[in-house]
Scaffold this active site. Structure first.
Site, PDB file in Angstrom:
ATOM      1  N   GLY A  11       0.839  -1.208   0.000  1.00  0.00           N
ATOM      2  CA  GLY A  11       0.000   0.000   0.000  1.00  0.00           C
ATOM      3  C   GLY A  11       0.870   1.252   0.000  1.00  0.00           C
ATOM      4  NE  ARG A  78      -2.075  -5.249  -1.647  1.00  0.00           N
ATOM      5  CZ  ARG A  78      -1.704  -4.307  -0.785  1.00  0.00           C
ATOM      6  NH1 ARG A  78      -0.441  -4.004  -0.589  1.00  0.00           N
ATOM      7  NH2 ARG A  78      -2.594  -3.648  -0.080  1.00  0.00           N
ATOM      8  N   GLY A 108       5.994  -2.767   3.283  1.00  0.00           N
ATOM      9  CA  GLY A 108       5.696  -3.379   4.573  1.00  0.00           C
ATOM     10  C   GLY A 108       6.274  -4.781   4.679  1.00  0.00           C
ATOM     11  CG  ASP A 109       4.225  -7.742   6.982  1.00  0.00           C
ATOM     12  OD1 ASP A 109       3.599  -7.044   6.165  1.00  0.00           O
ATOM     13  OD2 ASP A 109       3.679  -8.601   7.699  1.00  0.00           O
ATOM     14  CB  SER A 111       7.563  -4.999   0.486  1.00  0.00           C
ATOM     15  OG  SER A 111       6.281  -4.578   0.114  1.00  0.00           O
ATOM     16  CB  THR A 131       2.999   0.249   5.972  1.00  0.00           C
ATOM     17  OG1 THR A 131       1.678   0.051   6.483  1.00  0.00           O
ATOM     18  CG2 THR A 131       3.980  -0.190   7.045  1.00  0.00           C
ATOM     19  CG  ASP A 133      -1.514  -0.475   7.878  1.00  0.00           C
ATOM     20  OD1 ASP A 133      -2.262   0.501   7.699  1.00  0.00           O
ATOM     21  OD2 ASP A 133      -1.461  -1.449   7.099  1.00  0.00           O
ATOM     22  CG  ASP A 135       1.608  -3.507   9.705  1.00  0.00           C
ATOM     23  OD1 ASP A 135       2.555  -2.786   9.334  1.00  0.00           O
ATOM     24  OD2 ASP A 135       0.952  -4.209   8.919  1.00  0.00           O
ATOM     25  NE  ARG A 168     -26.901  14.580  15.561  1.00  0.00           N
ATOM     26  CZ  ARG A 168     -27.239  15.359  14.538  1.00  0.00           C
ATOM     27  NH1 ARG A 168     -26.411  15.541  13.540  1.00  0.00           N
ATOM     28  NH2 ARG A 168     -28.390  15.968  14.524  1.00  0.00           N
ATOM     29  CG  MET A 175      -7.653   3.571   6.496  1.00  0.00           C
ATOM     30  SD  MET A 175      -6.844   4.139   4.995  1.00  0.00           S
ATOM     31  CE  MET A 175      -6.989   2.690   3.994  1.00  0.00           C
ATOM     32  N   GLY A 176      -5.561   1.103   9.261  1.00  0.00           N
ATOM     33  CA  GLY A 176      -4.571   0.399  10.077  1.00  0.00           C
ATOM     34  C   GLY A 176      -4.593  -1.116   9.911  1.00  0.00           C
ATOM     35  NE  ARG A 177      -2.383  -3.839   5.840  1.00  0.00           N
ATOM     36  CZ  ARG A 177      -1.436  -4.450   5.152  1.00  0.00           C
ATOM     37  NH1 ARG A 177      -1.753  -5.278   4.188  1.00  0.00           N
ATOM     38  NH2 ARG A 177      -0.162  -4.230   5.400  1.00  0.00           N
ATOM     39  CB  ALA A 192     -11.727   9.674  21.104  1.00  0.00           C
ATOM     40  CD  GLN A 283      -7.213   7.063   7.943  1.00  0.00           C
ATOM     41  OE1 GLN A 283      -6.786   6.451   8.907  1.00  0.00           O
ATOM     42  NE2 GLN A 283      -8.268   6.646   7.286  1.00  0.00           N
ATOM     43  NE  ARG A 284      -3.158   3.612   1.177  1.00  0.00           N
ATOM     44  CZ  ARG A 284      -3.535   2.428   0.721  1.00  0.00           C
ATOM     45  NH1 ARG A 284      -3.994   1.536   1.563  1.00  0.00           N
ATOM     46  NH2 ARG A 284      -3.434   2.129  -0.534  1.00  0.00           N
TER      47      ARG A 284
HETATM   48  P1  ADP Z   1       3.115  -4.876   2.437  1.00  0.00           P
HETATM   49  O1  ADP Z   1       4.486  -4.877   1.862  1.00  0.00           O
HETATM   50  O2  ADP Z   1       2.581  -3.505   2.692  1.00  0.00           O
HETATM   51  O3  ADP Z   1       2.978  -5.819   3.623  1.00  0.00           O
HETATM   52  P2  ADP Z   1       1.817  -6.895   0.798  1.00  0.00           P
HETATM   53  O4  ADP Z   1       1.692  -7.886   1.894  1.00  0.00           O
HETATM   54  O5  ADP Z   1       0.687  -6.759  -0.164  1.00  0.00           O
HETATM   55  O6  ADP Z   1       2.110  -5.421   1.314  1.00  0.00           O
HETATM   56  O7  ADP Z   1       3.137  -7.286  -0.044  1.00  0.00           O
HETATM   57  C1  ADP Z   1       3.556  -6.501  -1.120  1.00  0.00           C
HETATM   58  C2  ADP Z   1       4.184  -7.377  -2.156  1.00  0.00           C
HETATM   59  O8  ADP Z   1       5.342  -8.045  -1.599  1.00  0.00           O
HETATM   60  C3  ADP Z   1       3.316  -8.512  -2.665  1.00  0.00           C
HETATM   61  O9  ADP Z   1       2.420  -8.091  -3.671  1.00  0.00           O
HETATM   62  C4  ADP Z   1       4.358  -9.465  -3.221  1.00  0.00           C
HETATM   63  O10 ADP Z   1       4.844  -8.987  -4.447  1.00  0.00           O
HETATM   64  C5  ADP Z   1       5.483  -9.330  -2.183  1.00  0.00           C
HETATM   65  N1  ADP Z   1       5.351 -10.365  -1.147  1.00  0.00           N
HETATM   66  C6  ADP Z   1       4.472 -10.403  -0.126  1.00  0.00           C
HETATM   67  N2  ADP Z   1       4.614 -11.516   0.623  1.00  0.00           N
HETATM   68  C7  ADP Z   1       5.616 -12.223   0.042  1.00  0.00           C
HETATM   69  C8  ADP Z   1       6.233 -13.483   0.320  1.00  0.00           C
HETATM   70  N3  ADP Z   1       5.867 -14.238   1.363  1.00  0.00           N
HETATM   71  N4  ADP Z   1       7.229 -13.892  -0.499  1.00  0.00           N
HETATM   72  C9  ADP Z   1       7.615 -13.122  -1.546  1.00  0.00           C
HETATM   73  N5  ADP Z   1       7.083 -11.938  -1.869  1.00  0.00           N
HETATM   74  C10 ADP Z   1       6.096 -11.484  -1.091  1.00  0.00           C
END
Ligand code: ADP
Length: 349
Positions: A11, A78, A108-109, A111, A131, A133, A135, A168, A175-177, A192, A283-284
């Protein structure tokens, strides 16, 4: 390092462009040519008809113009093919053919998992956490989190002004998944009265009870901040029966949402009106705050320095206010901290 590549993946988040600018500045400083790879890992698979659709040489002048813009100039997407080892081999071969021996991955994770695999294939990779999030357990902040929280704070303050005028309550979804950090930080920053996050179990009746207690104290304008992932930790609730027996049409199987939670609260608390707002993409798509831009600047520079020094398979983060790096696999094994005490405090007051 002969040549470096940079891509944004997953994202989009405010600060991604700032990080690309910092990478370009550092590459220029160290005299290393830089290539921007488009649409995340897709740009490495060479499926587009023209090379320019997949990558472009990045000149500092171009990148300086986009540094403070939201979104990502390189685009992001993605790339499901990347889960397949054969496609990752294609990506590594593309990089080798282009003479690129180091790659900065901003994402993020997911990627970062992709980057780890590329390291196994001999490509030097460094990850920058991009990201909103927040996270990722190993770092105190991710690029875009601060901006996203500030957008939420501005929105919630405006909503609270109208809530106050009309006595009211209001439900605000952020957001934040599956991570409640945006919701919790925004709730704390705006005063809040109620916050709901995926990290804590909660029940609809209990939220109504808290809202009723607020009203018993004379507060008819409470804000309920909810994280988009909070439905994961909601105790079962028969929405269909409840709404249909309380004068509001609901179809079987309709899931709970910010709007439906507002409808339920209105009925359980005998209010004339309870409204809801979903803050969503604003937010993004906001310009990065100084905090996000400054982190992007340091992270981008460090990423290039590590590659120049032959250091690979690392991610950059922030700990105790300082930018640092650590091994990708160790970083991804860390367990995310959630401030339960703060969560309980918001809901207790
Ligand atoms: P984020 O990086 O924000 O967590 P995603 O989980 O959608 O977002 O991952 C982004 C991209 O990273 C995916 O579309 C894919 O190309 C790659 N990716 C995600 N998970 C894996 C994985 N386990 N192994 C290899 N590539 C991955």
């Amino acid at each position: 390092m002969k040549k470096i590549g940079v891509l944004t993946s997953g994202g989009d988040s405010p600060g991604m462009n700032a990080a690309v600018m910092a990478v370009a500045k550092a590459a220029s400083l160290y005299g290393i040519p830089l290539v921007g790879i488009k649409r995340g890992y897709n740009g490495l698979l060479r499926k587009s008809p023209s090379l320019f659709d997949d990558m472009e040489e990045l000149h500092l002048d171009t990148v300086l113009d986009i540094a403070d813009r939201p979104g990502t100039y390189l685009r992001t997407a993605r790339c499901t093919e990347f889960l397949d080892p054969a496609w990752r081999e294609v990506a590594a071969n593309t990089l080798r053919a282009m003479g690129i021996d180091g790659l900065v991955v901003i994402g993020g994770d997911g990627s970062f998992h992709g980057a780890e695999y590329l390291c196994e294939l001999g490509i030097h990779c460094i990850g920058i956490p991009g990201t909103i999030d927040n996270d990722l357990a190993y770092t105190e902040m991710t690029l875009g989190f601060d901006t996203a929280v500030n957008v939420c704070v501005d929105a919630i303050r405006s909503i609270r002004a109208t809530s106050r005028s009309h006595d009211r309550p209001h439900v605000v979804e952020v957001m934040g998944r599956h991570c409640g950090d945006i919701a919790l930080t925004a709730a704390v920053s705006t005063g809040a009265e109620i916050v709901l996050c995926p990290e804590e179990h909660w029940a609809v009746e209990e939220v109504a009870d808290r809202l009723n207690r607020q009203m018993a104290k004379g507060n008819y304008r409470a804000t309920i901040v909810i994280a988009e992932g909070c439905w994961d930790s909601m105790e079962p609730f028969d929405l269909y029966t409840y709404l249909n027996t309380h004068g509001k049409r609901c179809y079987e199987g309709e899931p709970m949402s910010a709007g439906r939670l507002a409808s339920v609260m209105k009925r359980m608390c005998n209010m004339v009106e309870v409204r809801s707002t979903v803050i969503g993409y604003t937010q993004r798509g906001a310009e990065p705050t100084a905090r996000d831009s400054a982190f992007a600047f340091e992270a981008g520079h460090l990423a290039v320095r590590l590659l120049r020094d032959g250091i690979s398979n690392q991610v950059i983060g922030m700990r105790e206010g300082k930018v640092f790096y650590m091994a990708i696999d160790e970083a991804l094994r860390e367990e995310k901290y959630f401030n339960h005490e703060l969560y309980n405090l918001v809901n207790a007051l």
